[in-house]
Design an enzyme around this catalytic site. Structure first.
Site, PDB file in Angstrom:
ATOM      1  N   CYS A   1       0.895  -1.239  -0.110  1.00 37.13           N
ATOM      2  CA  CYS A   1      -0.119  -0.099  -0.095  1.00 37.13           C
ATOM      3  C   CYS A   1       0.812   1.177   0.073  1.00 37.13           C
ATOM      4  O   CYS A   1       0.608   2.156  -0.913  1.00 37.13           O
ATOM      5  CB  CYS A   1      -0.841   0.003   1.376  1.00 37.13           C
ATOM      6  SG  CYS A   1      -2.108   1.269   1.299  1.00 37.13           S
TER       7      CYS A   1
ATOM      8  N   CYS B   1      -1.337   8.801   7.088  1.00 39.46           N
ATOM      9  CA  CYS B   1      -2.634   8.554   6.684  1.00 39.46           C
ATOM     10  C   CYS B   1      -3.543   8.396   7.841  1.00 39.46           C
ATOM     11  O   CYS B   1      -2.799   7.721   8.725  1.00 39.46           O
ATOM     12  CB  CYS B   1      -2.474   7.218   5.621  1.00 39.46           C
ATOM     13  SG  CYS B   1      -1.499   7.326   4.017  1.00 39.46           S
TER      14      CYS B   1
ATOM     15  N   CYS C   1      -3.879   4.716   9.528  1.00 33.28           N
ATOM     16  CA  CYS C   1      -2.423   4.266   9.811  1.00 33.28           C
ATOM     17  C   CYS C   1      -1.899   5.105  11.023  1.00 33.28           C
ATOM     18  O   CYS C   1      -0.739   4.741  11.537  1.00 33.28           O
ATOM     19  CB  CYS C   1      -1.429   4.050   8.798  1.00 33.28           C
ATOM     20  SG  CYS C   1      -2.033   2.923   7.371  1.00 33.28           S
TER      21      CYS C   1
ATOM     22  N   CYS D   1       7.693   3.791   5.872  1.00 28.36           N
ATOM     23  CA  CYS D   1       6.920   3.535   4.595  1.00 28.36           C
ATOM     24  C   CYS D   1       7.649   3.267   3.420  1.00 28.36           C
ATOM     25  O   CYS D   1       6.905   3.078   2.276  1.00 28.36           O
ATOM     26  CB  CYS D   1       5.939   4.887   4.634  1.00 28.36           C
ATOM     27  SG  CYS D   1       6.637   6.266   4.249  1.00 28.36           S
TER      28      CYS D   1
END
Length: 245
Positions: A128, A211, A214, A239
């Site tokens: 993702c 995000c 998250c 990330c």
């Protein structure tokens, strides 16, 4: 098939080697002034509009006004972040270049794996992030000579080796971290004394903001990035934008 990562230009490698030692002990203001002289508009601040990035933007408007600003809009940012971006645009009179993930990739991910696949495994979460962050970053940096970040060594165990000037081999360019040596106290002292705007979520217990699905608030005894991907171990909470060395 994706293209292989670019190799840093020899001139960039030599510049990083020559200047890294000098900039290691330089102040943030001196680092940004150096970026203005040597790079100008060929460098850009990568901003997620956390408090460090707000300090960086404020300092850059004073010491490196030619630096561009860009952000990665993953499509899942909290509304408070968008509101702050508007504040930045109006207060500083700047353009915030925005990079989105590829539509087809997001559609395929959500159609085949659902809206919360990133909680299923580390691999799924990285997939993702690769679609929503890493690929857009690659496009954002494709025509730059350097990027500037708000990374600090104190933020987490994954960032203790951050240098003020680094050679980013993954993207083939220089990477500047002017706030590398700053403490959390340094950051908030600057914000309060200079009246710098910041994300409203910071006042609700969110020291690090990404995000919305998250990110959560942290408890008083937790580290600053404990609210990012909190279901994973602390040494995995990146990330892919800033690979752990």
């Amino acid at each position: 098939m994706s293209s292989p990562p670019p190799h840093p230009a020899p001139a960039q490698a030599l510049l990083a080697e020559a200047e890294a030692a000098n900039l290691r002990t330089a102040s943030a203001e001196q680092v940004l002034a150096w970026a203005e002289r040597r790079l100008g508009a060929n460098a850009a601040i990568a901003s997620s509009f956390g408090v460090e990035d707000m300090v960086l933007i404020d300092l850059a408007r004073q010491h490196a006004p030619s630096l561009r600003i860009f952000t990665l809009d993953t499509g899942r940012l909290p509304p408070e972040t968008y509101e702050l971006i508007e504040v930045v645009r109006k207060r500083y009179g700047v353009t915030v270049e925005t990079y989105f993930p590829e539509r087809e990739q997001v559609e395929t991910l959500e159609s085949t794996k659902g809206y919360f696949s990133f909680r299923q495994s580390l691999e799924a979460r990285k997939e993702c992030c690769a679609i929503r962050k890493v690929a857009p970053l690659r496009r954002a940096l494709s025509h730059r000579e350097a990027w500037v970040t708000g990374l600090r060594r104190e933020q987490s165990i994954t960032r203790t080796a951050v240098e003020t000037l680094e050679l980013d081999g993954a993207h083939g360019l220089l990477k500047l971290n002017p706030l590398a040596a700053w403490s959390t106290r340094d950051i908030w002292t600057y914000v309060r004394t200079q009246g710098v705007p910041y994300n409203a979520l910071h006042d609700r217990g969110y020291p690090s903001i990404g995000c919305a699905p998250c990110t959560r608030a942290v408890k008083p005894y937790e580290d600053e990035r404990a609210g990012r991907w909190w279901w994973e171990s602390a040494d995995k909470r990146e990330c892919g934008l800033h690979p752990v060395r």
